[in-house]
Design an enzyme around this catalytic site. Structure first.
Site, PDB file in Angstrom:
ATOM      1  N   LYS A 112     -25.748 -25.167  -3.592  1.00 28.33           N
ATOM      2  CA  LYS A 112     -25.069 -24.468  -2.836  1.00 28.33           C
ATOM      3  C   LYS A 112     -25.401 -23.460  -1.969  1.00 28.33           C
ATOM      4  CE  LYS A 112     -20.985 -24.564  -5.420  1.00 28.33           C
ATOM      5  NZ  LYS A 112     -21.190 -25.951  -6.382  1.00 28.33           N
TER       6      LYS A 112
HETATM    7  C1  LIG Z   1     -21.209 -26.742  -7.229  1.00 28.25           C
HETATM    8  C2  LIG Z   1     -21.436 -28.130  -7.409  1.00 28.25           C
HETATM    9  C3  LIG Z   1     -21.213 -29.134  -8.106  1.00 28.25           C
HETATM   10  C4  LIG Z   1     -19.849 -29.984  -7.178  1.00 28.25           C
HETATM   11  O1  LIG Z   1     -19.891 -29.806  -6.355  1.00 28.25           O
HETATM   12  P1  LIG Z   1     -17.960 -29.502  -5.130  1.00 28.25           P
HETATM   13  O2  LIG Z   1     -18.564 -28.870  -3.629  1.00 28.25           O
HETATM   14  O3  LIG Z   1     -17.412 -28.808  -5.794  1.00 28.25           O
HETATM   15  O4  LIG Z   1     -17.495 -30.516  -5.523  1.00 28.25           O
HETATM   16  C5  LIG Z   1     -21.895 -30.581  -8.229  1.00 28.25           C
HETATM   17  N1  LIG Z   1     -23.229 -29.883  -8.702  1.00 28.25           N
HETATM   18  C6  LIG Z   1     -23.547 -28.907  -8.915  1.00 28.25           C
HETATM   19  C7  LIG Z   1     -24.207 -28.451  -9.121  1.00 28.25           C
HETATM   20  C8  LIG Z   1     -23.026 -27.722  -8.157  1.00 28.25           C
HETATM   21  O5  LIG Z   1     -23.141 -26.354  -8.104  1.00 28.25           O
END
Ligand SMILES: *Cc1c(COP(=O)(O)O)cnc(C)c1O
Length: 467
Positions: A112
């Site tokens: 993120k």
């Molecule tokens: C947010 C997240 C995801 C999923 O990503 P999306 O964009 O919501 O599909 C997968 N793995 C981790 C560790 C995340 O923090």
């Protein structure tokens, strides 16, 4: 670039407004009116271009006319300067033509950060130009909150309120949100579940008076600027593996469909993809949808990959809009059905369009554990559970092209889950260990809209300025 809403009932908007509001006024998501394209020559050149420069080039057409090229270059450069790896998103080889793309070298060891670090700087810049302030309210089940705190702490014009379910997130995740110590960060421990936190945020955004009074802004994964930021690493990884001459396959651990949708955008912008695979855990709504054409919500099953424990994959609406050839009425109707009955059907041509661009697979807890152990045995690589879900799906994929699995979190963020599979906890990086020495600051609050609204009004600088 101009943007329209997927539900077709909102006015067109420019990048700055799309950035600051997140959701369109008709409840839809913003999408660009056309796809910019990156030439094969430029894609080839990315293999020897620093990450921040590729990010600048990818983002430029999306904010053209609203952010000066030199400003954008500076913002991208600052956004990725704090990453712990000079390549920002390094590739690791796991086997013959099999790769991992590590997306967790940012400040909070979660993918993120790649979007949030850029988003915060873009927002601060646009607010400064407009001489405005904003108040961000975000609900988190874990990683988003820490990443937002790290990205927005100390921002001049933004106050951040993070709502997390008290006692239901890991200690590392909580400490990442509660130890920042900056005056503009307000962490609220809600007496309730993640769903309660999300319902509170929705309820706050549904109050026009509050929205205006404190200029509420959303930074969850539907914010278009987050998608744009995520497009970059698809180009960077593919170029390193021989694009555009060679196509690339990607397998993406998916929850809200933001990360993988960015891969789709990369393809629309000219990146040759051999395959784009959706990997889900037991919460496999997307895998079922591709199979049956019916998008049907079931109860969320808690797993060891909590960031993917999602039934409503918000960004899927963008794909649906595109697959139905930009028919906002059709998308509105589908979303209304979803709200009322928890399901909708995708018509034949739209489903065919989606299946042309995506494949899907899911991994339950046993399959995840098997992939995690096997990757450790075969390649000496310790993955986190989210990555292991995708490794399991990738293990079942056939691909002539280089197959890249996205690694979305550092294993040390999920020590208990990893230990229960391999028998020992992952080594904790120093920056995560240091969190345990810092003082925590947060406010415990009831899952009550009135209480949260009062807290925001009392603490948001945007409110004070106008009073
Ligand atoms: C947010 C997240 C995801 C999923 O990503 P999306 O964009 O919501 O599909 C997968 N793995 C981790 C560790 C995340 O923090």
């Amino acid at each position: 670039m101009r943007y329209v809403s997927t539900r077709g009932r909102a006015a067109e908007a420019g990048f700055g407004d799309v950035l600051l509001t997140g959701l369109a006024p008709d409840g839809g998501l913003y999408v660009p009116v056309s796809w910019p394209s990156i030439t094969p020559q430029r894609i080839a050149a990315f293999s020897s271009t620093p990450y921040a420069d590729v990010a600048t080039e990818i983002a430029a057409p999306f904010c053209e006319g609203e952010i000066e090229p030199e400003t954008l270059r500076r913002i991208c450069s600052e956004a990725y300067a704090g990453f712990r790896h000079p390549a920002v998103t390094p590739l690791v080889q796991l086997g013959t033509n099999r790769w991992l793309l590590e997306l967790f070298h940012g400040p909070t060891y979660a993918f993120k950060d790649l979007a949030m670090q850029l988003l915060s700087r873009l927002m601060d810049h646009v607010l400064a130009e407009r001489d405005e302030r904003a108040t961000i309210v975000v609900a988190t089940s874990g990683d988003t909150g820490g990443s937002a705190v790290e990205a927005f702490r100390g921002a001049d014009r933004i106050d951040l309120f993070v709502l997390f379910p008290n006692g239901r997130i890991s200690e590392v995740q909580r400490r990442q949100m509660t130890t920042a110590g900056d005056a503009n960060v307000h962490t609220l421990a809600v007496d309730g579940s993640f769903d309660d936190c999300q319902a509170l945020v929705k309820a706050l955004f549904a109050k026009p008076a509050l929205r205006d009074e404190v200029s509420l802004a959303a930074v969850n994964s539907i914010n278009w600027a987050r998608i744009v930021a995520q497009v970059t690493y698809y180009f960077v990884a593919a170029a390193a593996l021989g694009a555009p001459a060679r196509a690339t396959a990607f397998c993406v651990p998916t929850g809200n469909f933001g990360d993988i949708y960015a891969g789709h955008v990369a393809s629309r912008m000219g990146l040759p993809l051999e395959q784009l695979a959706i990997a889900t855990n037991s919460n496999d709504i997307l895998a079922r949808t591709l199979e049956s054409g019916r998008y049907e919500v079931r109860d969320v099953v808690p797993t060891t990959s909590p960031s993917m424990d999602i039934q409503i994959s918000s960004n899927f609406e963008r794909l649906l809009w595109e697959a139905s050839k930009g028919d906002g009425e059709a998308v509105s109707t589908a979303m209304e059905r979803l709200k009322q009955s928890g399901a909708f059907d995708i018509d034949g041509p739209a489903l065919a369009a989606i299946k042309q661009d995506f494949t899907a697979g899911s991994a339950d807890e046993a399959a995840m554990a098997e992939a995690l152990s096997r990757t450790l045995d075969d390649a000496g690589y310790l993955a986190d559970p989210h990555t292991a879900v995708a490794l399991s799906v990738a293990g079942r994929m056939r691909s002539e092209a280089p197959l890249v699995t996205l690694a979305t979190a550092h294993p040390a963020k999920f020590p208990d889950a990893v230990e229960s599979v391999v028998g020992y906890p992952p080594e904790r990086p120093a920056a995560l260990a240091a969190l345990f020495d810092r003082e925590e600051l947060f406010t415990e609050i009831a899952a009550d809209v009135g209480a949260v609204e009062r807290h925001i009004m009392d603490h948001a600088r945007a409110a004070r300025m106008e009073a």
